[in-house]
Design a protein around this motif. Structure first.
Motif, PDB file in Angstrom:
ATOM      1  N   UNK A  65      50.008  31.191 -89.427  1.00 57.01           N
ATOM      2  CA  UNK A  65      50.281  31.070 -90.847  1.00 57.01           C
ATOM      3  C   UNK A  65      51.789  31.038 -91.038  1.00 57.01           C
ATOM      4  N   UNK A  66      52.232  30.501 -92.153  1.00 60.39           N
ATOM      5  CA  UNK A  66      53.670  30.377 -92.387  1.00 60.39           C
ATOM      6  C   UNK A  66      53.990  30.632 -93.845  1.00 60.39           C
ATOM      7  N   UNK A  67      55.226  31.014 -94.093  1.00 55.96           N
ATOM      8  CA  UNK A  67      55.690  31.286 -95.447  1.00 55.96           C
ATOM      9  C   UNK A  67      56.417  30.064 -96.003  1.00 55.96           C
ATOM     10  N   UNK A  68      56.740  30.125 -97.293  1.00 55.39           N
ATOM     11  CA  UNK A  68      57.421  29.005 -97.937  1.00 55.39           C
ATOM     12  C   UNK A  68      58.791  28.739 -97.337  1.00 55.39           C
ATOM     13  N   UNK A  69      59.429  29.789 -96.787  1.00 54.58           N
ATOM     14  CA  UNK A  69      60.766  29.614 -96.208  1.00 54.58           C
ATOM     15  C   UNK A  69      60.727  29.274 -94.715  1.00 54.58           C
ATOM     16  N   UNK A  70      59.537  28.949 -94.199  1.00 58.29           N
ATOM     17  CA  UNK A  70      59.433  28.467 -92.822  1.00 58.29           C
ATOM     18  C   UNK A  70      59.150  29.501 -91.768  1.00 58.29           C
ATOM     19  N   UNK A  71      58.999  30.782 -92.135  1.00 55.96           N
ATOM     20  CA  UNK A  71      58.681  31.807 -91.144  1.00 55.96           C
ATOM     21  C   UNK A  71      57.230  31.648 -90.697  1.00 55.96           C
ATOM     22  N   UNK A  72      57.012  31.810 -89.387  1.00 59.19           N
ATOM     23  CA  UNK A  72      55.677  31.613 -88.823  1.00 59.19           C
ATOM     24  C   UNK A  72      55.180  32.893 -88.173  1.00 59.19           C
ATOM     25  N   UNK A  73      53.868  33.166 -88.331  1.00 62.55           N
ATOM     26  CA  UNK A  73      53.251  34.323 -87.686  1.00 62.55           C
ATOM     27  C   UNK A  73      52.023  33.856 -86.914  1.00 62.55           C
ATOM     28  N   UNK A  74      51.939  34.254 -85.658  1.00 61.95           N
ATOM     29  CA  UNK A  74      50.783  33.939 -84.824  1.00 61.95           C
ATOM     30  C   UNK A  74      49.719  35.003 -85.063  1.00 61.95           C
ATOM     31  N   UNK A  75      48.591  34.591 -85.634  1.00 60.65           N
ATOM     32  CA  UNK A  75      47.541  35.542 -85.996  1.00 60.65           C
ATOM     33  C   UNK A  75      46.578  35.816 -84.846  1.00 60.65           C
ATOM     34  N   UNK A  76      46.288  34.772 -84.071  1.00 64.80           N
ATOM     35  CA  UNK A  76      45.287  34.959 -83.011  1.00 64.80           C
ATOM     36  C   UNK A  76      45.356  33.793 -82.033  1.00 64.80           C
ATOM     37  N   UNK A  77      44.798  34.005 -80.846  1.00 74.15           N
ATOM     38  CA  UNK A  77      44.636  32.961 -79.847  1.00 74.15           C
ATOM     39  C   UNK A  77      43.158  32.888 -79.498  1.00 74.15           C
ATOM     40  N   UNK A  78      42.578  31.705 -79.577  1.00 66.46           N
ATOM     41  CA  UNK A  78      41.149  31.523 -79.345  1.00 66.46           C
ATOM     42  C   UNK A  78      40.918  30.727 -78.064  1.00 66.46           C
ATOM     43  N   UNK A  79      39.893  31.121 -77.319  1.00 65.74           N
ATOM     44  CA  UNK A  79      39.559  30.479 -76.054  1.00 65.74           C
ATOM     45  C   UNK A  79      38.134  29.947 -76.094  1.00 65.74           C
ATOM     46  N   UNK A  80      37.696  29.414 -74.968  1.00 64.43           N
ATOM     47  CA  UNK A  80      36.344  28.882 -74.851  1.00 64.43           C
ATOM     48  C   UNK A  80      35.308  29.922 -75.267  1.00 64.43           C
ATOM     49  N   UNK A  81      34.354  29.509 -76.102  1.00 65.43           N
ATOM     50  CA  UNK A  81      33.329  30.416 -76.608  1.00 65.43           C
ATOM     51  C   UNK A  81      33.639  31.014 -77.950  1.00 65.43           C
ATOM     52  N   UNK A  82      34.882  30.875 -78.415  1.00 62.29           N
ATOM     53  CA  UNK A  82      35.247  31.391 -79.734  1.00 62.29           C
ATOM     54  C   UNK A  82      34.875  30.382 -80.823  1.00 62.29           C
ATOM     55  N   UNK A  83      34.709  30.896 -82.018  1.00 57.44           N
ATOM     56  CA  UNK A  83      34.376  30.070 -83.185  1.00 57.44           C
ATOM     57  C   UNK A  83      35.466  30.244 -84.224  1.00 57.44           C
ATOM     58  N   UNK A  84      35.854  29.173 -84.877  1.00 56.05           N
ATOM     59  CA  UNK A  84      36.850  29.262 -85.947  1.00 56.05           C
ATOM     60  C   UNK A  84      36.382  28.470 -87.157  1.00 56.05           C
ATOM     61  N   UNK A  85      36.859  28.908 -88.315  1.00 54.33           N
ATOM     62  CA  UNK A  85      36.521  28.228 -89.559  1.00 54.33           C
ATOM     63  C   UNK A  85      35.344  28.827 -90.297  1.00 54.33           C
ATOM     64  N   UNK A  86      34.915  30.070 -89.895  1.00 56.15           N
ATOM     65  CA  UNK A  86      33.727  30.650 -90.527  1.00 56.15           C
ATOM     66  C   UNK A  86      33.938  30.930 -92.013  1.00 56.15           C
ATOM     67  N   UNK A  87      35.121  31.435 -92.364  1.00 50.57           N
ATOM     68  CA  UNK A  87      35.351  31.839 -93.752  1.00 50.57           C
ATOM     69  C   UNK A  87      35.333  30.628 -94.680  1.00 50.57           C
ATOM     70  N   UNK A  88      36.101  29.603 -94.324  1.00 52.88           N
ATOM     71  CA  UNK A  88      36.118  28.390 -95.132  1.00 52.88           C
ATOM     72  C   UNK A  88      34.769  27.708 -95.162  1.00 52.88           C
TER      73      UNK A  88
END
Length: 236
Positions: A65-88
């Motif tokens: 995720x990133x802020x309006x001023x360009x700062x970036x934060x790494x929230x997680x790293x996903x590997x084989x077997x992981x699922x993403x996009x459940x909330x959306x």
């Protein structure tokens, strides 16, 4: 091995989907299709519509995720077997973070228009999904608490324990985190500067709690790291 068998084997490792019986799993797999992404390719951006769910078949994905001023934060790293996009996928609203392939990645995509009717046909999976989403909420709450109440050394200790939960492998010198982690990546995970991580990691190395070489961290004294994190039961 057929593509369907390969997809099923990966989905079986996922906490959300692994409890489906063979008929349900076959029904789910029939809804999706495979996509491939090169390294550094964006899978979706923050603000994109939440119109599908992805299962990681091969490769690795960074959630950022990133802020309006360009700062970036790494929230997680996903590997084989992981699922993403459940909330959306459930509410259909905008993505809350971006997903980027860290290496050549193969994903299995299931669209929201197909997945929601599948959920309605299988209420047990709805219950499992609620549990997973509650766990995600607790994880977010813990991150907020860390950022507000804890200093960088303690936050780093807690993050290392979380990484050990996911990637820890026993080695002669201790518990090796089998996931290459640069100091910049750790800084992005904690939302602090690389210099602050360097200083905190250096202190851990001087006390013999961890060793750090070639991008890999080995936890040499798990008990002391637990004590620093204030969470002695996180890693067994």
């Amino acid at each position: 091995m057929s593509v369907q068998t390969d997809v099923t084997a990966v989905l079986r490792r996922n906490r959300l989907l692994g409890e489906l019986d063979p008929a349900q799993m076959a029904e789910l797999v029939a809804l999706g299709h495979t996509l491939r992404f090169d390294a550094e390719r964006t899978i979706f951006d923050k603000g994109d519509p939440g119109d599908c769910l992805y299962a990681v078949l091969k490769g690795q994905i960074a959630i950022r995720t990133s802020s309006a001023d360009g700062k970036t934060m790494l929230l997680n790293i996903l590997d084989s077997g992981d699922v993403l996009g459940e909330i959306g996928l459930l509410d259909g609203r905008e993505r809350t973070a971006a997903a980027v392939a860290l290496r050549p990645t193969e994903l299995y995509r299931i669209d929201r228009a197909d997945f929601i009717p599948f959920l309605e046909r299988h209420p047990r999976l709805c219950t499992r999904m609620m549990i997973v989403l509650c766990e995600r909420l607790r994880w977010v709450s813990e991150n907020i608490e860390d950022a507000v109440f804890h200093d960088v050394p303690r936050r780093l200790a807690r993050r290392l324990l979380l990484l050990a939960d996911s990637y820890g492998q026993p080695s002669p010198s201790g518990l090796r985190i089998a996931q290459p982690l640069s100091q910049e990546a750790l800084a992005n995970m904690l939302g602090v500067t690389r210099e602050m991580v360097n200083k905190s990691l250096g202190a851990l190395r001087k006390t013999g709690i961890v060793t750090y070489a070639k991008g890999f961290i080995v936890i040499n004294d798990l008990a002391l790291l637990r004590d620093m994190a204030g969470d002695p039961e996180r890693v067994s």
